[in-house]
Design an enzyme around this catalytic site. Structure first.
Site, mmCIF file in Angstrom:
data_model
loop_
_atom_site.group_PDB
_atom_site.id
_atom_site.type_symbol
_atom_site.label_atom_id
_atom_site.label_comp_id
_atom_site.label_asym_id
_atom_site.label_seq_id
_atom_site.Cartn_x
_atom_site.Cartn_y
_atom_site.Cartn_z
ATOM 1 C CB SER A 128 44.994 45.367 31.091
ATOM 2 O OG SER A 128 43.921 44.859 31.844
ATOM 3 C CG HIS A 134 42.737 49.216 34.052
ATOM 4 N ND1 HIS A 134 41.894 48.314 34.641
ATOM 5 C CD2 HIS A 134 43.285 48.548 32.981
ATOM 6 C CE1 HIS A 134 41.907 47.172 33.970
ATOM 7 N NE2 HIS A 134 42.756 47.278 32.966
ATOM 8 C CG HIS A 186 33.569 47.772 37.389
ATOM 9 N ND1 HIS A 186 33.228 47.217 36.180
ATOM 10 C CD2 HIS A 186 34.810 47.324 37.677
ATOM 11 C CE1 HIS A 186 34.234 46.456 35.773
ATOM 12 N NE2 HIS A 186 35.205 46.504 36.657
ATOM 13 N NE ARG A 207 37.225 41.397 40.258
ATOM 14 C CZ ARG A 207 37.718 42.219 39.337
ATOM 15 N NH1 ARG A 207 38.744 41.836 38.601
ATOM 16 N NH2 ARG A 207 37.178 43.411 39.147
ATOM 17 C CG ASP A 264 41.758 48.065 41.982
ATOM 18 O OD1 ASP A 264 42.469 47.045 42.005
ATOM 19 O OD2 ASP A 264 41.454 48.649 40.939
HETATM 20 N N1 HAX Z 1 33.986 58.456 42.728
HETATM 21 C C1 HAX Z 1 33.511 59.616 42.216
HETATM 22 N N2 HAX Z 1 32.941 59.746 41.015
HETATM 23 C C2 HAX Z 1 32.805 58.598 40.303
HETATM 24 C C3 HAX Z 1 33.217 57.357 40.782
HETATM 25 C C4 HAX Z 1 33.851 57.313 42.054
HETATM 26 N N3 HAX Z 1 34.344 56.182 42.567
HETATM 27 N N4 HAX Z 1 32.951 56.418 39.853
HETATM 28 C C5 HAX Z 1 32.366 57.067 38.806
HETATM 29 N N5 HAX Z 1 32.287 58.391 39.088
HETATM 30 C C6 HAX Z 1 31.824 59.458 38.201
HETATM 31 C C7 HAX Z 1 32.658 59.426 36.934
HETATM 32 O O1 HAX Z 1 33.890 60.127 37.134
HETATM 33 C C8 HAX Z 1 31.735 60.125 35.958
HETATM 34 O O2 HAX Z 1 31.811 61.515 36.204
HETATM 35 P P1 HAX Z 1 31.737 62.574 34.983
HETATM 36 O O3 HAX Z 1 30.369 62.378 34.403
HETATM 37 O O4 HAX Z 1 31.954 63.877 35.651
HETATM 38 O O5 HAX Z 1 32.832 62.195 34.031
HETATM 39 C C9 HAX Z 1 30.365 59.636 36.400
HETATM 40 O O6 HAX Z 1 30.518 59.173 37.760
HETATM 41 C C10 HAX Z 1 29.836 58.472 35.574
HETATM 42 O O7 HAX Z 1 30.808 57.456 35.554
HETATM 43 P P2 HAX Z 1 30.389 55.918 35.408
HETATM 44 O O8 HAX Z 1 29.688 55.753 34.097
HETATM 45 O O9 HAX Z 1 29.683 55.458 36.624
HETATM 46 O O10 HAX Z 1 31.797 55.188 35.421
HETATM 47 P P3 HAX Z 1 32.768 54.916 34.184
HETATM 48 O O11 HAX Z 1 32.313 53.677 33.515
HETATM 49 O O12 HAX Z 1 32.935 56.114 33.338
HETATM 50 O O13 HAX Z 1 34.159 54.672 34.926
HETATM 51 C C11 HAX Z 1 35.524 53.843 36.668
HETATM 52 C C12 HAX Z 1 34.383 53.534 35.700
HETATM 53 C C13 HAX Z 1 35.977 52.572 37.354
HETATM 54 C C14 HAX Z 1 36.723 54.396 35.885
HETATM 55 C C15 HAX Z 1 35.017 54.884 37.701
HETATM 56 O O14 HAX Z 1 33.979 54.334 38.470
HETATM 57 C C16 HAX Z 1 36.123 55.380 38.621
HETATM 58 O O15 HAX Z 1 36.839 56.329 38.270
HETATM 59 N N6 HAX Z 1 36.289 54.746 39.828
HETATM 60 C C17 HAX Z 1 37.352 55.095 40.721
HETATM 61 C C18 HAX Z 1 38.669 54.528 40.235
HETATM 62 C C19 HAX Z 1 38.684 53.024 40.374
HETATM 63 O O16 HAX Z 1 38.342 52.457 41.394
HETATM 64 N N7 HAX Z 1 39.160 52.328 39.314
HETATM 65 C C20 HAX Z 1 39.333 50.872 39.326
HETATM 66 C C21 HAX Z 1 38.234 50.142 38.579
HETATM 67 C C22 HAX Z 1 38.453 48.650 38.582
HETATM 68 C C23 HAX Z 1 39.568 48.315 37.693
HETATM 69 O O17 HAX Z 1 39.540 48.410 36.495
HETATM 70 N N8 HAX Z 1 40.649 47.934 38.262
HETATM 71 O O18 HAX Z 1 41.719 47.695 37.522
#
Ligand code: HAX
Length: 426
Positions: free
Chosen positions: A233, A263, A309, A318, A364
Site C-alpha cells: 500500500s 496484505h 511477515h 501491534r 492482522d
Molecule cells: N501460512 C502458511 N505458509 C506461509 C505463511 C503462513 N502464514 N507465511 C508464509 N508462508 C509460506 C509462503 O507462502 C511461502 O511459500 P512458497 O515458498 O510455497 O511460496 C513460504 O512460506 C516463504 O514465505 P515467506 O518468505 O516467509 O513470506 P513472504 O515474505 O513471501 O510473505 C506474507 C509474507 C505475509 C505474505 C506471508 O507470510 C503470508 O501469506 N501470511 C499469511 C497472510 C497474512 O497474514 N498477511 C498479512 C501480512 C501483514 C500485512 O501486510 N497486513 O496488511
C-alpha cells in the site's frame, strides 16, 4: 497559519538542503545489491527506497520516527499523524489545532454518496472506499495549483491541503459506507466535539455504553498508520504520487493494494478462519484439535492468515497491543480465546511446516476478534478500517516526498533472457 503547516514550513527548507547535500556528497556509494532470487521474489530486502516516517527492524517491529509503536498506543491518531509528518510529537496547542482543523474539513460532498448509492449492493466495501476517495479527486488543491503553474518548492503545501481534506473526511466516508453497505440505517453526521477516531467509532453506530469500542478504534487507527515504505500500500501510493498524481489518486491506488488477501485483507481472512474453528468445534477447541485444524489448512495449500511477515521475525508489537487490549476488555470471549490459543500453537506448527520465514503473528491476527466482540461482525469491512488508518501513513509519506521534491519512480526492468545472459557471463 495552522500549527502543523507552520512547523513544516520551518523544517522543510533545512531538510531539503540536508538531503540535497547528502546525495551530492555520496551519490555513488553502493547501499544494496540485487540477486536473481530478489528480482523474481518481490524485491525482498532490496534497499532502493527512502522512507523517513517509520522503520520496521525485523527483530523489533514498527518504530515511528524513533518511537516504538508500543509506546504510542495510548496516543490519538491525530498526534501520530503529526509525528509522522514532522518527526515531532505535537504539544497540546498543536494537537488541538490539528483536531479542530480536521473537524472543519470533515463533510463529504453529496456527489460521493450519490456515486456510492449507484453501485451494486454487493460491492466490496474496499471498492466503495477507494472509489469514494477517487470520486473526490476533483477537489484537489494540488491539481488546481499545478495547473496554475505552481513552483516545485511549493508542492508540499497543496499536498498537505489535499491530505488534510482527505484524512478529515475518511471517518465520515468509511462510516457512511458501513451503514449503507450493511443496511444499518441512515448515515450519522460528524460531531464537531469528538476526536477523529472517537467520532469514527460513533458514526459506525454500534452500541458503546462502556466507551471501549471507541478506545479500540483509537488504538486500531494508531497501530495501522504506517509500516515503512516498501509494503504494497505505501509503495503503491508513493509510486503513483511520484508521477505527481494528487493525493486522491495516490491514496486510492494504495488502498487497492491494501485490499489484497496477502496484505490488508488478511484481517478479514483471519477472523473467517477463527470463526471456522469455532463453528467446527462448537466453541474453543483443545490445543490438539487446533493443531490438527492448522495442519489441515496447510495441507490444503492455504496459508494461516495473520501469521508470517515479509520483514518481521518476531511477534508483531501491534499484535501484542491488541492482545493486551483483548485480555483487558474481553478475555472471556470465545473468539478472543481462540485467537489467544492460536498464538500458543501456530508458531510451532509453522516452524515444523518449515516454509514461513516468520512463524509469528502479524497485526492482522488479533484485530478482527476484537471488532467482532463489539458487534462489528461484517468482516468484509475490516480492511476499510485498516485503510482509514493507513491513509495517515500514506499521506505523511506523500507530503514528505513532495517536500523533498522526489523524482518520478522508474526502476529498470529486464527480461528473463537478459537474466540468463547476465548469469552466463558470471
Ligand atoms: N501460512 C502458511 N505458509 C506461509 C505463511 C503462513 N502464514 N507465511 C508464509 N508462508 C509460506 C509462503 O507462502 C511461502 O511459500 P512458497 O515458498 O510455497 O511460496 C513460504 O512460506 C516463504 O514465505 P515467506 O518468505 O516467509 O513470506 P513472504 O515474505 O513471501 O510473505 C506474507 C509474507 C505475509 C505474505 C506471508 O507470510 C503470508 O501469506 N501470511 C499469511 C497472510 C497474512 O497474514 N498477511 C498479512 C501480512 C501483514 C500485512 O501486510 N497486513 O496488511
Amino acid at each position: 497559519m495552522a500549527k502543523l503547516k507552520e512547523k513544516l514550513a520551518q523544517k522543510i527548507p533545512q531538510l531539503r538542503d540536508e538531503i540535497k547535500g547528502f546525495v551530492k556528497e555520496h551519490a555513488n556509494k553502493v547501499i544494496s545489491e540485487v540477486s536473481v532470487a530478489q528480482a523474481y521474489g518481490g524485491m525482498r530486502g532490496v534497499k532502493a527506497l527512502v522512507c523517513d516516517t517509520s522503520v520496521v527492524p525485523p527483530d523489533k517491529g514498527l518504530i515511528i520516527r524513533g518511537t516504538p509503536i508500543g509506546e504510542l498506543k495510548d496516543q490519538l491518531p491525530e498526534a501520530v499523524f503529526y509525528l509522522l509528518v514532522t518527526g515531532e510529537m505535537p504539544d497540546n496547542e498543536a494537537l488541538e489545532d490539528l483536531k479542530m482543523d480536521l473537524k472543519s474539513r470533515s463533510k463529504v460532498p453529496d456527489y460521493v454518496w450519490k456515486t456510492l448509492e449507484a453501485m451494486p449492493k454487493d460491492s466490496h466495501p474496499m471498492v466503495m472506499f477507494s472509489l469514494g476517495i477517487l470520486a473526490m479527486e476533483k477537489e484537489s488543491v494540488f491539481k488546481k495549483k499545478y495547473n496554475e503553474g505552481m513552483k516545485k518548492i511549493e508542492y508540499w503545501d497543496s499536498t498537505l491541503e489535499d491530505c488534510l481534506n482527505l484524512i478529515a473526511k475518511l471517518p465520515t466516508l468509511a462510516a457512511g459506507i458501513y451503514r449503507m453497505r450493511f443496511n444499518k440505517g441512515p448515515r450519522i453526521e460528524p460531531d464537531p466535539n469528538l476526536d477523529w477516531a472517537g467520532d469514527y467509532a460513533r458514526m459506525l453506530g454500534l452500541d458503546d455504553s462502556t466507551g471501549e469500542f471507541a478506545n479500540l478504534i483509537r488504538l486500531y487507527m494508531v497501530l495501522h498508520t504506517d509500516h515503512e515504505g516498501g509494503n504494497v500500500s505505501a509503495h503503491t501510493c508513493h509510486c503513483v504520487g511520484s508521477a505527481l498524481s494528487d493525493a486522491y489518486y495516490a491514496v486510492s491506488a494504495g488502498l487497492n493494494g491494501l485490499a489484497g488477501p496477502l496484505h490488508g485483507l488478511a484481517n478479514q481472512m483471519c477472523l473467517r478462519w477463527a470463526i471456522m474453528v469455532k463453528d467446527k468445534f462448537g466453541g474453543v477447541p483443545t490445543e490438539d484439535q487446533l493443531r490438527q485444524f492448522a495442519w489441515d489448512t496447510l495441507k490444503s495449500g492455504q496459508v494461516i492468515p495473520g501469521y508470517g511477515h515479509a520483514v518481521l521475525r518476531v511477534t508483531d508489537p501491534r499484535f501484542t497491543a491488541f492482545h493486551e487490549f483483548g485480555s483487558r476488555v474481553c478475555a472471556e470471549d470465545d473468539l478472543f480465546q481462540i485467537v489467544a490459543k492460536v498464538f500458543k500453537i501456530i508458531p510451532d506448527v509453522l516452524r515444523e511446516h518449515g516454509k514461513a520465514k516468520d512463524p509469528w503473528p502479524n497485526v492482522d491476527a488479533a484485530s478482527g476478534c476484537l471488532l467482532y466482540h463489539f458487534g462489528l461482525t461484517e468482516f468484509e469491512y475490516y480492511t476499510v478500517l485498516f485503510g482509514v488508518s493507513r491513509a495517515l501513513g500514506m499521506c505523511s509519506q506523500l507530503i514528505v516526498s513532495r517536500a523533498l521534491g522526489e523524482a518520478i519512480e522508474r526502476p529498470k526492468s529486464v527480461t528473463t533472457e537478459w537474466m540468463k545472459q547476465a548469469v552466463a557471463k558470471g
